[in-house]
Design a protein around this motif. Structure first.
Motif, PDB file in Angstrom:
ATOM      1  N   THR A 164     -33.453  -8.644  -2.108  1.00 29.61           N
ATOM      2  CA  THR A 164     -33.023  -9.719  -3.010  1.00 29.61           C
ATOM      3  C   THR A 164     -34.155 -10.682  -3.322  1.00 29.61           C
ATOM      4  O   THR A 164     -34.204 -11.246  -4.422  1.00 29.61           O
ATOM      5  N   ALA A 165     -35.082 -10.869  -2.388  1.00 34.54           N
ATOM      6  CA  ALA A 165     -36.234 -11.728  -2.672  1.00 34.54           C
ATOM      7  C   ALA A 165     -37.103 -11.103  -3.760  1.00 34.54           C
ATOM      8  O   ALA A 165     -37.550 -11.790  -4.691  1.00 34.54           O
ATOM      9  N   VAL A 166     -37.350  -9.799  -3.660  1.00 33.02           N
ATOM     10  CA  VAL A 166     -38.135  -9.114  -4.696  1.00 33.02           C
ATOM     11  C   VAL A 166     -37.365  -9.100  -6.014  1.00 33.02           C
ATOM     12  O   VAL A 166     -37.942  -9.312  -7.094  1.00 33.02           O
ATOM     13  N   ALA A 167     -36.054  -8.861  -5.940  1.00 30.67           N
ATOM     14  CA  ALA A 167     -35.240  -8.886  -7.154  1.00 30.67           C
ATOM     15  C   ALA A 167     -35.304 -10.253  -7.823  1.00 30.67           C
ATOM     16  O   ALA A 167     -35.361 -10.350  -9.064  1.00 30.67           O
ATOM     17  N   MET A 168     -35.323 -11.319  -7.022  1.00 33.67           N
ATOM     18  CA  MET A 168     -35.413 -12.651  -7.601  1.00 33.67           C
ATOM     19  C   MET A 168     -36.715 -12.832  -8.365  1.00 33.67           C
ATOM     20  O   MET A 168     -36.740 -13.445  -9.446  1.00 33.67           O
ATOM     21  N   LEU A 169     -37.819 -12.296  -7.830  1.00 33.24           N
ATOM     22  CA  LEU A 169     -39.098 -12.409  -8.527  1.00 33.24           C
ATOM     23  C   LEU A 169     -39.053 -11.702  -9.877  1.00 33.24           C
ATOM     24  O   LEU A 169     -39.539 -12.233 -10.891  1.00 33.24           O
ATOM     25  N   PHE A 170     -38.452 -10.518  -9.914  1.00 31.72           N
ATOM     26  CA  PHE A 170     -38.359  -9.792 -11.179  1.00 31.72           C
ATOM     27  C   PHE A 170     -37.392 -10.484 -12.140  1.00 31.72           C
ATOM     28  O   PHE A 170     -37.619 -10.481 -13.355  1.00 31.72           O
ATOM     29  N   LEU A 171     -36.330 -11.059 -11.620  1.00 31.57           N
ATOM     30  CA  LEU A 171     -35.405 -11.800 -12.475  1.00 31.57           C
ATOM     31  C   LEU A 171     -36.072 -13.030 -13.068  1.00 31.57           C
ATOM     32  O   LEU A 171     -35.859 -13.371 -14.246  1.00 31.57           O
ATOM     33  N   ALA A 172     -36.882 -13.707 -12.271  1.00 27.88           N
ATOM     34  CA  ALA A 172     -37.601 -14.871 -12.772  1.00 27.88           C
ATOM     35  C   ALA A 172     -38.688 -14.466 -13.763  1.00 27.88           C
ATOM     36  O   ALA A 172     -39.046 -15.240 -14.658  1.00 27.88           O
ATOM     37  N   LEU A 173     -39.216 -13.265 -13.611  1.00 23.65           N
ATOM     38  CA  LEU A 173     -40.300 -12.792 -14.478  1.00 23.65           C
ATOM     39  C   LEU A 173     -39.796 -12.358 -15.850  1.00 23.65           C
ATOM     40  O   LEU A 173     -40.447 -12.620 -16.876  1.00 23.65           O
ATOM     41  N   PHE A 174     -38.660 -11.667 -15.903  1.00 20.51           N
ATOM     42  CA  PHE A 174     -38.123 -11.094 -17.144  1.00 20.51           C
ATOM     43  C   PHE A 174     -37.883 -12.179 -18.200  1.00 20.51           C
ATOM     44  O   PHE A 174     -37.425 -13.276 -17.885  1.00 20.51           O
ATOM     45  N   PRO A 175     -38.196 -11.901 -19.487  1.00 17.35           N
ATOM     46  CA  PRO A 175     -38.647 -10.646 -20.092  1.00 17.35           C
ATOM     47  C   PRO A 175     -40.152 -10.451 -20.067  1.00 17.35           C
ATOM     48  O   PRO A 175     -40.668  -9.499 -20.675  1.00 17.35           O
ATOM     49  N   ASN A 176     -40.894 -11.355 -19.410  1.00 20.30           N
ATOM     50  CA  ASN A 176     -42.327 -11.154 -19.255  1.00 20.30           C
ATOM     51  C   ASN A 176     -42.591 -10.101 -18.188  1.00 20.30           C
ATOM     52  O   ASN A 176     -41.755  -9.858 -17.310  1.00 20.30           O
ATOM     53  N   VAL A 177     -43.759  -9.503 -18.272  1.00 20.61           N
ATOM     54  CA  VAL A 177     -44.246  -8.687 -17.170  1.00 20.61           C
ATOM     55  C   VAL A 177     -45.506  -9.307 -16.573  1.00 20.61           C
ATOM     56  O   VAL A 177     -45.793  -9.117 -15.390  1.00 20.61           O
ATOM     57  N   MET A 178     -46.252 -10.059 -17.386  1.00 21.15           N
ATOM     58  CA  MET A 178     -47.357 -10.883 -16.901  1.00 21.15           C
ATOM     59  C   MET A 178     -47.490 -12.085 -17.820  1.00 21.15           C
ATOM     60  O   MET A 178     -48.023 -11.962 -18.928  1.00 21.15           O
ATOM     61  N   PRO A 179     -46.997 -13.242 -17.406  1.00 22.49           N
ATOM     62  CA  PRO A 179     -47.111 -14.428 -18.259  1.00 22.49           C
ATOM     63  C   PRO A 179     -48.563 -14.902 -18.370  1.00 22.49           C
ATOM     64  O   PRO A 179     -49.356 -14.741 -17.435  1.00 22.49           O
ATOM     65  N   SER A 180     -48.891 -15.468 -19.503  1.00 27.72           N
ATOM     66  CA  SER A 180     -50.214 -16.059 -19.713  1.00 27.72           C
ATOM     67  C   SER A 180     -50.125 -17.561 -19.509  1.00 27.72           C
ATOM     68  O   SER A 180     -49.251 -18.229 -20.077  1.00 27.72           O
ATOM     69  N   THR A 181     -51.029 -18.082 -18.703  1.00 32.80           N
ATOM     70  CA  THR A 181     -51.079 -19.532 -18.496  1.00 32.80           C
ATOM     71  C   THR A 181     -51.902 -20.225 -19.578  1.00 32.80           C
ATOM     72  O   THR A 181     -51.922 -21.458 -19.618  1.00 32.80           O
ATOM     73  N   LEU A 182     -52.581 -19.446 -20.416  1.00 34.57           N
ATOM     74  CA  LEU A 182     -53.378 -20.031 -21.493  1.00 34.57           C
ATOM     75  C   LEU A 182     -52.528 -20.331 -22.720  1.00 34.57           C
ATOM     76  O   LEU A 182     -52.671 -21.376 -23.351  1.00 34.57           O
TER      77      LEU A 182
END
Length: 333
Positions: free
Chosen positions: A259-277
């Motif tokens: 569930t911890a890993v699932a939370m990371l993917f849920l927080a990430l979606f729909p991005n796969v790698m967000p840009s901080t720029l």
């Protein structure tokens, strides 16, 4: 559901499976120094994962291959931007596998001690670095308009990612201690149970802090549910192992990791790698995915092959399900 969304979910499942299985592998490796008192007990711990550790790593290969095929832009940016830490993880996994196979090839004490040191460090470092890597993926990194990582190694060593590394190291070591209690007999089982309680309580604080940080920065309602389940499962795992219910504790510690890993993917979606720029430069499930035809072929292949692999791996765990103790270790020559 669009196929690129399906494959995002499938890749998340592959990483969950990898961290669930390889997590206790790494934990056992760390415990060879923390729990075992002599060479015989180290052999007991190593033998608990001896039949399964290489099969557990198949999940990593599959996750990497699926990412390459389903999201080539994600794969290219990730593996080029995180080149040094991922290379270090790869070297550790190679040396770790060699250590498992070569440790018993010679009887000299120095030979075996050196390989035991290798098992410890090549378990500890990947357990930490995977958390750092995923912390940076969720947090976001410097990606320019060409979908290329333009940051440096120092940018990856930020407080959020380092906390993520501490969390994975603590959770995996706890997971390994519970597995050791589940798979061993005698005094080592008793000490593994006691150490699991301490490790679980230690892991609870950074894990809660990391997940709350993730929820505050990128979370939503679904990720909040995963956070609550992860924390409750970790608390339940500690209580179960303290009560001597190692099977329940192992299942709950697995739920914590999942569930911890699932939370990371849920927080990430729909991005796969967000840009901080610039948010418009982020890699998403749409702009980083392969063609629909490629995803369709992959889906058919996965539907056929995945159940067979999981059945075979489940059979392996069933065959080697019995506990072992120091009495099962042959005397040294």
């Amino acid at each position: 559901m669009e196929l690129h969304n399906v494959w995002f979910v499938l890749i998340a499942v592959l990483w969950i499976g990898y961290f669930f299985l390889e997590g206790f592998d790494f934990g056992i490796g760390v415990l060879t120094k923390l729990l075992a008192r002599d060479r015989t007990e180290r052999r007991v711990l190593i033998n608990t994962i001896g039949p399964v550790w290489d099969g557990n790593e198949v999940w990593l290969l599959t996750a990497g291959g699926a990412t390459f095929a389903a999201f080539p832009e994600w794969y290219a940016t990730l593996f080029s931007g995180f080149y040094l830490p991922l290379l270090l993880i790869l070297v550790c996994l190679i040396v770790r596998g060699v250590a498992f196979e070569y440790r018993h090839k010679r009887e000299e004490e120095r030979w075996q001690t050196n390989w035991e040191h290798a098992i410890f460090w090549t378990s500890l470092l990947p357990a930490f670095l995977w958390g750092v890597a995923f912390g940076n993926i969720v947090r976001g990194v410097k990606i320019d308009e060409n979908k290329e990582y333009v940051g440096g190694l120092v940018d990856l060593l930020n407080p959020y990612a380092l906390l993520g590394g501490l969390v994975t190291l603590a959770l995996f070591t706890f997971h390994g201690a519970v597995f050791a209690a589940l798979k061993t007999l005698g005094d080592i089982r008793t000490r593994a149970r006691a150490m699991a309680v301490k490790l679980g309580l230690f892991a609870l604080v950074p894990a809660l802090g990391f997940l709350l940080w993730t929820q505050a920065s990128r979370g939503d309602g679904k990720s909040l549910v995963a956070l609550v389940v992860a924390v409750l499962a970790l608390a339940g795992a500690v209580g179960a192992v303290k009560a001597g219910r190692e099977g329940w504790s192992f299942g709950l510690s697995g739920v914590t990791i999942a569930t911890a890993v699932a939370m990371l993917f849920l927080a990430l979606f729909p991005n796969v790698m967000p840009s901080t720029l610039d948010g418009d430069w982020s890699l998403t499930v749409t702009n980083a995915s392969s063609s629909p035809y490629t995803l369709k072929i992959m889906t058919w292949c996965a539907a056929i092959a995945a159940p067979l692999v999981m059945l075979y791996q489940g059979w392996t765990y069933w065959v080697f399900r019995k506990r072992i103790g120091t009495q099962h270790i042959a005397d040294a020559h």
